[in-house]
Structure formats: C-alpha cells, structure tokens
Write an enzyme that holds these catalytic residues in place. Sequence first.
Site, PDB file in Angstrom:
ATOM      1  N   GLU A  44      -0.898   3.019  -0.059  1.00 38.91           N
ATOM      2  CA  GLU A  44       0.309   2.279   0.215  1.00 38.91           C
ATOM      3  C   GLU A  44       1.650   3.170   0.692  1.00 38.91           C
ATOM      4  O   GLU A  44       1.921   4.188   0.033  1.00 38.91           O
ATOM      5  CB  GLU A  44       0.680   1.598  -0.877  1.00 38.91           C
ATOM      6  CG  GLU A  44       1.650   0.317  -0.637  1.00 38.91           C
ATOM      7  CD  GLU A  44       2.223  -0.386  -2.129  1.00 38.91           C
ATOM      8  OE1 GLU A  44       2.790  -1.602  -1.937  1.00 38.91           O
ATOM      9  OE2 GLU A  44       1.541   0.204  -3.175  1.00 38.91           O
ATOM     10  N   LYS A 117       2.190  -8.104   1.903  1.00 38.46           N
ATOM     11  CA  LYS A 117       1.829  -8.210   0.782  1.00 38.46           C
ATOM     12  C   LYS A 117       2.253  -9.460  -0.109  1.00 38.46           C
ATOM     13  O   LYS A 117       3.368  -9.864   0.184  1.00 38.46           O
ATOM     14  CB  LYS A 117       2.475  -7.097   0.064  1.00 38.46           C
ATOM     15  CG  LYS A 117       2.310  -6.819  -1.593  1.00 38.46           C
ATOM     16  CD  LYS A 117       2.640  -5.405  -1.837  1.00 38.46           C
ATOM     17  CE  LYS A 117       2.543  -5.316  -3.424  1.00 38.46           C
ATOM     18  NZ  LYS A 117       3.106  -3.821  -3.668  1.00 38.46           N
ATOM     19  N   CYS A 154      -1.883  -3.233  -2.941  1.00 35.56           N
ATOM     20  CA  CYS A 154      -1.332  -2.739  -4.572  1.00 35.56           C
ATOM     21  C   CYS A 154      -1.243  -3.984  -5.517  1.00 35.56           C
ATOM     22  O   CYS A 154      -2.409  -4.492  -5.884  1.00 35.56           O
ATOM     23  CB  CYS A 154      -0.005  -2.149  -4.302  1.00 35.56           C
ATOM     24  SG  CYS A 154       0.328  -1.162  -5.945  1.00 35.56           S
TER      25      CYS A 154
END
Length: 283
Positions: A44, A117, A154
């Site tokens: 990331e 995300k 993540c």
Amino acid sequence: MSREIRVAAIQMAFTGDRVTDIGRTAERVREAAAMGAQLVLPSELFEGHYFCVRQDEARFADAAPVDAHPAVRAMQALARELGLHIPTSFFERDGPHYYNSLAFIGPSGEVEGVYRKSHIPDGPGYMEKFYFRPGNTGFRPWKTALGTIGVGICWDQWYPETARALMLEGAEILLFPTAIGSEPHDPSLDTRRLWVRAMVGHAVSNVVPVVAANRVGTEGGQSFYGNSFITDERGDMLAEMGTDEEGVIVATVDLDRAARHRAAFGFFRDRRPELYRRLAEDR
C-alpha cells in the site's frame, strides 16, 4: 483441468523519497517477472513513507489523478514492457476529493479500473480519515485473462464482508496491499498474528487463494512488520516473508482446483441471505 497462475508479493522498506521508492519498487517488479510472475502486488502507498502516522496538510500536495500519478505511470510502463498485471496503490485526487486508491493495471499498460478503499481507519499512527474519503466504487473484481481478481486495501482486510462481497461478484483470488505495524497507543500490542489470521480466515471461509503485501522498516518511530504471504484456497502458506526481510515472494495457485474445492465445501450453496439482513443495517 488446471488454470495455474504465478503470483508475487513485494515487501520493502522505504526511503521517503518518492522517485527513489517508485524506482526501487520497479526493480522488485522486474525481479518478480524474472521469477515467472504474471501478477505482481506491491504494498500500500509504496510511493514513500506511510504518511498517515500524523496529520500534515502539506501531504495533500502529493495526491494526483489516476492518469497523472507518478506511481501509476511508472507501473503502467512496466506492465506494458513486461506483460504483467500490477495492481497499484496510490494517493488519488479527484477534484476536491482525496482517496486511498488502487489502479488495476493490465499487461497492455492500461488502467482497467480504479478501486477506492472502502474502510478508512482513524487512530494513533493510522490517521487516514484526515486524508481520505471513504471509497465510492464498491467491491468489484476485475475479469482478466488470468482469472477474476478481487482487491481490498489494508483496513478492508479485517472485514469478512470485503472478502465475501468480492467472492459473490466472482473473484477467484483475493489481493490485499497493506501498511501495518506497531500500535503507538499500546507498544505491547502485536497485531502481526491477528493480521495474518484474519486473511487466512478469508482464504478458508471462501475457499480462495489470498495474497498480502506489507512493508517493513521504521518510519518516524513507527515500525512495520512485513510478514507478506501467499496462501492457497485452504489457507496453507505457499510463500511468506519475515518481519524484517525485503524482497519478493512468488507462488503458483491453481484457480480451477480452488473452484472445485469451493463447490465441494458448499459454503456458497448453503448461504442463507434471507437471514443476513441485520448485516446491512446501520445500527
């Protein structure tokens, strides 16, 4: 029948200099390609240090639209040259909005789509809500010549809903680029084992291979613990790295075998969606 693909995860420490770190990531991509990888996952926000450890308005200047971001452009050129799929994490600016995003780059070098995300953390050392809006793309895997590839970023990886939503959309392998390490509010808390178990759980409960790429090193007093790995559809480790190693791991996964095992387990056959409405209620 066998549909095998070679997948790779990159684990690196970063210098904090954008040009240097993108260049070093490119070197690792080349290393993975030399090992036969067809799909290469960097970690990331590999364009430098993980800047969300603190709130700093100057960092917004580092964001760029997908078609102008230097990390995306560098990986596009590399994907085109090497004929690889490279899911590329980057700090995206879209007008006045900012996202923690991933450009899915195909072997032609084209960006086949962007995932933003969905789950944004906010706590000591991971102050992402200061920088990023929650993603508005939803979960959607990409259909490729290799197979259908699902990606979370993540904090997404902690949610079973992420993996299951991607699977229901047809994903055949799950990828999670991440940046995770020490917990500044509690130095005694080691989430490394929890982090691995959460994603191995996705592999087992969805009968799907999983690839996770994390960073290592210490940045501004915060240490990142690596442990990047690749599992098969049973959650068995095919390749993994330690807490302070840098390098590339590569493994072969068989998507047709995984599909057979997934059908045999019956997890999707036996779902009871009519009982799950509570999962979608905001209370």
